[in-house]
Design a protein around this motif. Sequence first.
Motif, PDB file in Angstrom:
ATOM      1  N   TRP A  23     115.051  43.735  16.586  1.00 32.49           N
ATOM      2  CA  TRP A  23     113.906  44.172  17.363  1.00 32.49           C
ATOM      3  C   TRP A  23     112.703  43.260  17.135  1.00 32.49           C
ATOM      4  CZ3 TRP A  23     113.621  48.249  20.866  1.00 32.49           C
ATOM      5  CH2 TRP A  23     114.759  49.056  20.954  1.00 32.49           C
ATOM      6  N   ILE A  24     112.590  42.697  15.948  1.00 38.47           N
ATOM      7  CA  ILE A  24     111.489  41.784  15.637  1.00 38.47           C
ATOM      8  C   ILE A  24     112.031  40.359  15.672  1.00 38.47           C
ATOM      9  CG2 ILE A  24     109.766  41.103  13.931  1.00 38.47           C
ATOM     10  CD1 ILE A  24     109.778  43.944  12.892  1.00 38.47           C
ATOM     11  N   PRO A  25     111.633  39.529  16.624  1.00 41.61           N
ATOM     12  CA  PRO A  25     112.183  38.178  16.741  1.00 41.61           C
ATOM     13  C   PRO A  25     111.719  37.290  15.592  1.00 41.61           C
ATOM     14  CG  PRO A  25     110.403  38.487  18.309  1.00 41.61           C
ATOM     15  CD  PRO A  25     110.642  39.823  17.680  1.00 41.61           C
ATOM     16  N   LYS A  26     112.544  36.313  15.287  1.00 47.79           N
ATOM     17  CA  LYS A  26     112.221  35.393  14.187  1.00 47.79           C
ATOM     18  C   LYS A  26     111.024  34.504  14.535  1.00 47.79           C
ATOM     19  CE  LYS A  26     117.035  35.250  12.653  1.00 47.79           C
ATOM     20  NZ  LYS A  26     118.224  34.397  12.404  1.00 47.79           N
ATOM     21  N   ALA A  27     110.936  34.103  15.809  1.00 46.11           N
ATOM     22  CA  ALA A  27     109.832  33.238  16.224  1.00 46.11           C
ATOM     23  C   ALA A  27     108.591  34.014  16.627  1.00 46.11           C
ATOM     24  CB  ALA A  27     110.276  32.338  17.378  1.00 46.11           C
ATOM     25  N   GLY A  28     108.623  35.316  16.479  1.00 50.48           N
ATOM     26  CA  GLY A  28     107.472  36.126  16.861  1.00 50.48           C
ATOM     27  C   GLY A  28     107.474  36.455  18.342  1.00 50.48           C
ATOM     28  N   PHE A  29     106.568  37.314  18.717  1.00 49.67           N
ATOM     29  CA  PHE A  29     106.463  37.731  20.113  1.00 49.67           C
ATOM     30  C   PHE A  29     105.642  36.714  20.909  1.00 49.67           C
ATOM     31  CE2 PHE A  29     107.123  41.717  17.788  1.00 49.67           C
ATOM     32  CZ  PHE A  29     108.200  42.222  18.488  1.00 49.67           C
ATOM     33  N   THR A  30     105.993  36.588  22.178  1.00 51.26           N
ATOM     34  CA  THR A  30     105.321  35.624  23.042  1.00 51.26           C
ATOM     35  C   THR A  30     105.277  36.155  24.468  1.00 51.26           C
ATOM     36  OG1 THR A  30     105.387  33.361  23.893  1.00 51.26           O
ATOM     37  CG2 THR A  30     107.485  34.426  23.473  1.00 51.26           C
ATOM     38  N   LEU A  31     104.386  35.595  25.267  1.00 52.89           N
ATOM     39  CA  LEU A  31     104.241  35.959  26.679  1.00 52.89           C
ATOM     40  C   LEU A  31     104.800  34.875  27.600  1.00 52.89           C
ATOM     41  CD1 LEU A  31     100.599  37.412  26.648  1.00 52.89           C
ATOM     42  CD2 LEU A  31     102.740  38.705  26.717  1.00 52.89           C
ATOM     43  N   ASP A  32     105.656  33.993  27.065  1.00 52.46           N
ATOM     44  CA  ASP A  32     106.170  32.879  27.874  1.00 52.46           C
ATOM     45  C   ASP A  32     106.967  33.369  29.082  1.00 52.46           C
ATOM     46  OD1 ASP A  32     104.981  31.120  26.167  1.00 52.46           O
ATOM     47  OD2 ASP A  32     106.801  30.698  24.987  1.00 52.46           O
ATOM     48  N   ALA A  33     107.758  34.418  28.905  1.00 49.84           N
ATOM     49  CA  ALA A  33     108.571  34.905  30.020  1.00 49.84           C
ATOM     50  C   ALA A  33     107.685  35.421  31.144  1.00 49.84           C
ATOM     51  CB  ALA A  33     109.519  36.008  29.534  1.00 49.84           C
ATOM     52  N   TYR A  34     106.629  36.133  30.802  1.00 44.72           N
ATOM     53  CA  TYR A  34     105.725  36.641  31.824  1.00 44.72           C
ATOM     54  C   TYR A  34     104.943  35.503  32.474  1.00 44.72           C
ATOM     55  CZ  TYR A  34     106.635  41.388  30.174  1.00 44.72           C
ATOM     56  OH  TYR A  34     107.243  42.576  29.840  1.00 44.72           O
ATOM     57  N   ARG A  35     104.565  34.501  31.691  1.00 39.09           N
ATOM     58  CA  ARG A  35     103.862  33.357  32.279  1.00 39.09           C
ATOM     59  C   ARG A  35     104.749  32.632  33.273  1.00 39.09           C
ATOM     60  NH1 ARG A  35     102.338  32.341  26.677  1.00 39.09           N
ATOM     61  NH2 ARG A  35     100.206  33.103  26.284  1.00 39.09           N
ATOM     62  N   THR A  36     106.028  32.488  32.955  1.00 41.85           N
ATOM     63  CA  THR A  36     106.948  31.800  33.856  1.00 41.85           C
ATOM     64  C   THR A  36     107.132  32.579  35.153  1.00 41.85           C
ATOM     65  OG1 THR A  36     108.138  30.863  31.965  1.00 41.85           O
ATOM     66  CG2 THR A  36     109.272  30.871  34.089  1.00 41.85           C
ATOM     67  N   ILE A  37     107.334  33.887  35.025  1.00 36.26           N
ATOM     68  CA  ILE A  37     107.541  34.709  36.222  1.00 36.26           C
ATOM     69  C   ILE A  37     106.299  34.706  37.109  1.00 36.26           C
ATOM     70  CG2 ILE A  37     107.914  37.068  37.027  1.00 36.26           C
ATOM     71  CD1 ILE A  37     110.424  35.791  35.992  1.00 36.26           C
ATOM     72  N   TRP A  42     114.280  48.372  24.457  1.00 36.23           N
ATOM     73  CA  TRP A  42     114.928  47.083  24.180  1.00 36.23           C
ATOM     74  C   TRP A  42     114.576  46.057  25.264  1.00 36.23           C
ATOM     75  CZ3 TRP A  42     117.077  44.583  20.351  1.00 36.23           C
ATOM     76  CH2 TRP A  42     117.848  43.455  20.618  1.00 36.23           C
ATOM     77  N   GLY A  43     114.493  46.504  26.524  1.00 35.95           N
ATOM     78  CA  GLY A  43     114.106  45.585  27.589  1.00 35.95           C
ATOM     79  C   GLY A  43     112.669  45.099  27.428  1.00 35.95           C
ATOM     80  N   VAL A  44     111.766  46.004  27.056  1.00 32.72           N
ATOM     81  CA  VAL A  44     110.384  45.600  26.809  1.00 32.72           C
ATOM     82  C   VAL A  44     110.304  44.641  25.638  1.00 32.72           C
ATOM     83  CG1 VAL A  44     108.086  46.421  26.180  1.00 32.72           C
ATOM     84  CG2 VAL A  44     109.474  47.734  27.801  1.00 32.72           C
ATOM     85  N   ASP A  45     111.045  44.938  24.579  1.00 31.04           N
ATOM     86  CA  ASP A  45     111.047  44.073  23.403  1.00 31.04           C
ATOM     87  C   ASP A  45     111.600  42.688  23.737  1.00 31.04           C
ATOM     88  OD1 ASP A  45     110.862  43.896  20.298  1.00 31.04           O
ATOM     89  OD2 ASP A  45     112.910  43.240  20.750  1.00 31.04           O
ATOM     90  N   THR A  46     112.666  42.638  24.528  1.00 30.71           N
ATOM     91  CA  THR A  46     113.276  41.358  24.895  1.00 30.71           C
ATOM     92  C   THR A  46     112.341  40.528  25.767  1.00 30.71           C
ATOM     93  OG1 THR A  46     115.470  42.382  24.799  1.00 30.71           O
ATOM     94  CG2 THR A  46     115.289  40.283  25.965  1.00 30.71           C
ATOM     95  N   SER A  47     111.552  41.180  26.606  1.00 31.25           N
ATOM     96  CA  SER A  47     110.658  40.436  27.491  1.00 31.25           C
ATOM     97  C   SER A  47     109.572  39.689  26.731  1.00 31.25           C
ATOM     98  CB  SER A  47     110.021  41.391  28.506  1.00 31.25           C
ATOM     99  OG  SER A  47     109.148  42.308  27.862  1.00 31.25           O
ATOM    100  N   PHE A  48     109.288  40.086  25.500  1.00 26.79           N
ATOM    101  CA  PHE A  48     108.267  39.419  24.688  1.00 26.79           C
ATOM    102  C   PHE A  48     108.875  38.436  23.692  1.00 26.79           C
ATOM    103  CE2 PHE A  48     105.984  43.274  25.989  1.00 26.79           C
ATOM    104  CZ  PHE A  48     104.828  42.705  26.480  1.00 26.79           C
ATOM    105  N   LYS A  49     110.153  38.126  23.825  1.00 27.39           N
ATOM    106  CA  LYS A  49     110.812  37.177  22.937  1.00 27.39           C
ATOM    107  C   LYS A  49     110.893  35.809  23.595  1.00 27.39           C
ATOM    108  CE  LYS A  49     113.864  40.594  20.711  1.00 27.39           C
ATOM    109  NZ  LYS A  49     115.273  40.980  20.466  1.00 27.39           N
ATOM    110  N   THR A  50     111.166  34.809  22.781  1.00 26.41           N
ATOM    111  CA  THR A  50     111.502  33.500  23.330  1.00 26.41           C
ATOM    112  C   THR A  50     112.937  33.544  23.831  1.00 26.41           C
ATOM    113  OG1 THR A  50     112.279  32.702  21.175  1.00 26.41           O
ATOM    114  CG2 THR A  50     109.939  32.380  21.698  1.00 26.41           C
TER     115      THR A  50
END
Length: 312
Positions: free
Chosen positions: A83-97, A64-72
């Motif tokens: 588990w599957i986000p409505k807006a799709g998976f993204t790398l925005d959280a990793y880019r910000t960090i 769940w933590g891995v899945d959440t990290s790829f969400k908006t």
Amino acid sequence: MTTETLSPRTPGKPRSTMPREVVRRRRYGGHAWHPTLGTGPLPRVLTLLALALMTVIWLVPFGWGVDTSFKTEVDASASGADWIPKAGFTLDAYRTILGQGNLPVWAVNSVVIAVCVTAITVTISAMAAYAFSRTLFRGRRVLFAVTIASIMVPPQILIVPLFRQMLALNLVDTYAAVILPQVVAPAMVFILKKFFDGIPRELEEAARIDGAGSFRVFWSVVLPLSRPILAAVAIFVFINTWNNFLWPFISTSDPQLMTLPVGLSTVKDSTGLRNAQESAASILGSIPLLIVFMLFQRQIVRSVATTGLGGQ
């Protein structure tokens, strides 16, 4: 190999030298015997089911933590367990960090501090444990009792006196301030002392007859026989040091000296509490430990199994 007799010994009849496991299999109809699980396939099946259940219980939060990290952030903050986000998976959280922090410097600091603390702690703990195990001196029992009693002291109680000590020594915002207070590990001294007590003294006496001194016996005889317990202690100390947040957070304010947990927390605080970024930071902080476990999995399992640190 240990042996066991098949029947009560009769006068004049030699004991059976048949391996104990073979004797047990014959006694229990060919089934494997375990002192805890008993006989037959049912205990083994129940044990495997229990292990599988515990594995799932551990993997679901991690997944769940891995899945959440790829969400908006919107999907990560939404109610429900999708588990599957409505807006799709993204790398925005990793880019910000990765973009707002100085991750390479923090990772190098964590590696340097964890390795130094592990090396110094294992060295000091092994020498102290060997002294308690083999050296007779006045006040030995009292000093060992004080060492054991210090295990019950919460580390948080020592934060203020340790920080004042670092201030008095002018060590704040240095590697020494982060490393030195973490090298004292009474629990590791106790574990190593119990292991050294089980090493036959005849081996050391044979080395002394050949002219070896105390340090030579410790270095050439005791330490090679203690590789499993030393590996276990080193792994435990390394993981604990890597995950330590409180003391590095208090003893350093320079961003160039921050460890990975402390540095990632500053990135999150500067942007507010974000679920996706929180999960991404946790995943990034756990990747090095996962790599260490994957590389040294066999040594970790062997050390725990042979030293009895797994609740045996």
